[in-house]
Design an enzyme around this catalytic site. Structure first.
Site, PDB file in Angstrom:
ATOM      1  N   GLY A  88       0.801  -1.625  -0.454  1.00 36.43           N
ATOM      2  CA  GLY A  88      -0.058   0.085   0.112  1.00 36.43           C
ATOM      3  C   GLY A  88       1.012   0.813   0.244  1.00 36.43           C
ATOM      4  O   GLY A  88       1.871   1.593  -0.394  1.00 36.43           O
ATOM      5  N   LEU A  89       0.406   2.159   0.427  1.00 33.83           N
ATOM      6  CA  LEU A  89       0.654   3.544   1.015  1.00 33.83           C
ATOM      7  C   LEU A  89       1.508   3.736  -0.640  1.00 33.83           C
ATOM      8  O   LEU A  89       2.582   4.630  -0.639  1.00 33.83           O
ATOM      9  CB  LEU A  89       2.337   3.165   1.934  1.00 33.83           C
ATOM     10  CG  LEU A  89       2.144   2.754   3.016  1.00 33.83           C
ATOM     11  CD1 LEU A  89       3.715   3.348   4.281  1.00 33.83           C
ATOM     12  CD2 LEU A  89       1.399   4.458   3.705  1.00 33.83           C
ATOM     13  N   CYS A  90       0.415   4.011  -1.331  1.00 32.74           N
ATOM     14  CA  CYS A  90       0.748   4.586  -2.584  1.00 32.74           C
ATOM     15  C   CYS A  90      -0.562   5.097  -3.094  1.00 32.74           C
ATOM     16  O   CYS A  90      -0.833   5.304  -4.017  1.00 32.74           O
ATOM     17  CB  CYS A  90       1.616   3.344  -3.728  1.00 32.74           C
ATOM     18  SG  CYS A  90       0.092   1.944  -4.130  1.00 32.74           S
ATOM     19  N   GLY A  91      -1.125   5.903  -2.317  1.00 32.36           N
ATOM     20  CA  GLY A  91      -2.156   6.668  -2.752  1.00 32.36           C
ATOM     21  C   GLY A  91      -3.517   6.359  -3.473  1.00 32.36           C
ATOM     22  O   GLY A  91      -3.802   4.844  -2.545  1.00 32.36           O
ATOM     23  N   PHE A  93      -4.156   4.384  -5.920  1.00 30.85           N
ATOM     24  CA  PHE A  93      -3.824   3.081  -7.008  1.00 30.85           C
ATOM     25  C   PHE A  93      -4.342   2.287  -7.169  1.00 30.85           C
ATOM     26  O   PHE A  93      -5.053   1.872  -8.193  1.00 30.85           O
ATOM     27  CB  PHE A  93      -1.776   3.000  -7.100  1.00 30.85           C
ATOM     28  CG  PHE A  93      -1.383   2.058  -8.054  1.00 30.85           C
ATOM     29  CD1 PHE A  93      -1.242   2.306  -9.630  1.00 30.85           C
ATOM     30  CD2 PHE A  93      -1.159   0.704  -7.428  1.00 30.85           C
ATOM     31  CE1 PHE A  93      -1.446   2.082  -9.791  1.00 30.85           C
ATOM     32  CE2 PHE A  93      -0.212   0.309  -9.105  1.00 30.85           C
ATOM     33  CZ  PHE A  93      -0.209   0.233 -10.355  1.00 30.85           C
TER      34      PHE A  93
END
Lengths: 293, 135
Positions: A88-91, A93
């Site tokens: 995760g931690l990709c907006g 996406f």
């Protein structure tokens, strides 16, 4: 009202967070470059595969074409291959891809079709499990894979083809995110089975390559070529995803770093204001104490 | 000096070779073939083997390919390899692993057609091993 000590602690913790997000952004930027290079290096193969396929497909007439190309003639059961990132931690996406797939599932279900889902990547599985858990037939985990190779894609493609040959589904659609640029990734649906013949390329090549020789014959080459083409498409999707994930992560982490900076500024102002208020208060106390004497 | 033509060797991961060459020997499924300039348009499958690329400067390069396709036109030749490496970079362990997998495929084959196919593939791989690895 928070005390001075609390404020100091908060500023320190936000600063630490900012350092982490900043580091993650830089890591994502470095990985993005590598992912982009990989995606670009894979392009020539996909392109030539397209032209070759168009050439061969135009010479094989309808009835000789393998079922992977013509389909089963029905479209009752749909297989959705949803490729997302592992982390995760990709907006937005992952949720963007998942939402795109979910809309598709909802549409198919309302049309009374059977839906099966194959998840590639952990995040998509996590999101889709909540709503369509009973439709998910399998998932592929690429968590251990450091660098996506063609072998990974080939495995997924073999799985898909195996399911198709067992008559598990009629139409297969691949969901992934197309990498347009660092700030823009477009969730895309691509129908893989039945394969859509690249129509424009075929027309172009038809007259120039009329006298092609085939070893062995065109039909068996085509039968071999199409499964490979599916692998290539899966591979492309995985690479685009990898590049897109890093792009999205970079943007998300850039935003996070900026937000943390703003927060530090705000907290610092509050901190200074309180510190001054306290000094003023102490001064007043001293002065009024002196006056009272 | 023989005429040269454009030869491209592409694997899914990258473009390995793209240059003007004089002749290329390709291990086709129907037998080895040498491609030179102005070859008739041909499309052929490739079995695991060694391709020999002779470039204009009398220089020879050998690559190991594991199956794929060759698209031959009078003005050029494109080889779509499933996996390709320069013969100097071949990884013995990787080859051994492929052979092992092929053996398992032979054992797992359920009917004669798949068994024949798997056995054929295995023999191609072992021939290849013999050809590139000095005993």
């Amino acid at each position: 009202m928070a005390s001075l000590k609390d404020l100091r602690n908060r500023i320190a913790s936000v600063k630490a967070t900012q350092k982490i997000t900043k580091a993650m952004q830089m890591v994502a930027a470095a990985k993005l470059r590598r992912a982009q290079e990989a995606a670009e290096a894979a392009r020539p193969y996909a392109q030539r595969m397209g032209t070759v396929l168009a050439n061969v497909a135009s010479t094989v007439s309808g009835s000789d074409a393998p079922p992977l190309m013509t389909g089963t003639g029905k479209d009752d059961t749909h297989l959705l291959v949803v490729a997302t990132a592992e982390r995760g931690l990709c907006g937005g996406f992952n949720s963007q891809i998942a939402r795109h797939a979910r809309d598709h599932v909802r549409k198919l279900l309302s049309e009374g079709k059977t839906v099966k889902i194959l998840c590639v990547g952990k995040k998509g599985y996590d999101i889709l499990r909540r709503e369509y858990g009973q439709h998910i037939i399998d998932r592929v985990d690429l968590r251990e894979v450091k660098r996506i190779g063609f072998a990974n894609a080939d495995e997924i493609a073999k799985k898909i083809i195996g399911l198709f040959e067992n008559g598990q589904f009629d139409v297969c659609t691949l969901f992934y995110s197309e990498f347009k640029s660092v700030i823009s990734q477009i969730p895309t649906a691509l129908q893989v089975i039945p394969a859509q013949a690249p129509a424009d390329g075929a027309v172009e090549n038809q007259d120039s390559d009329a006298a092609y020789e085939y070893e062995p014959d065109a039909a068996s080459i085509l039968a071999d070529l199409i499964p490979r083409n599916i692998s290539v498409q899966v591979f492309r999707a995985l690479l685009e995803n990898a590049a897109g994930e890093m792009g999205a992560k970079m943007t998300a982490m850039d935003n996070a770093t900026r937000n943390a900076g703003e927060m530090i500024d705000k907290l610092s102002i509050t901190y200074n204001r309180q510190r001054q208020a306290q000094i003023t208060k102490e001064l007043i106390e001293i002065i009024s104490g002196a006056e009272a004497l | 000096m023989a005429q040269s033509f454009k030869f491209e060797l592409v694997s899914p991961e990258r473009l390995l070779v793209s240059e003007e060459v004089v002749q290329v020997v390709i291990p086709g499924t129907e037998g080895e073939m040498t491609v030179m300039a102005n070859h008739a348009p041909t499309m052929t499958g490739i079995k695991p083997g060694v391709i020999t690329v002779s470039s204009a400067a009398d220089k020879q390069d050998r690559y190991v390919v594991f199956g794929g396709f060759a698209d031959i036109l009078p003005e050029g030749c494109t080889l779509l390899a499933e996996s390709a490496v320069h013969v100097d970079d071949i990884d013995r362990e990787d080859l051994a692993r492929r052979i092992q997998e092929a053996r398992e495929d032979v054992d797992d084959a359920k009917d004669d057609v798949t068994r024949t196919k798997a056995e054929e593939f295995l023999s191609q791989l072992t021939t290849l091993e013999g050809a590139i690895l000095p005993a």
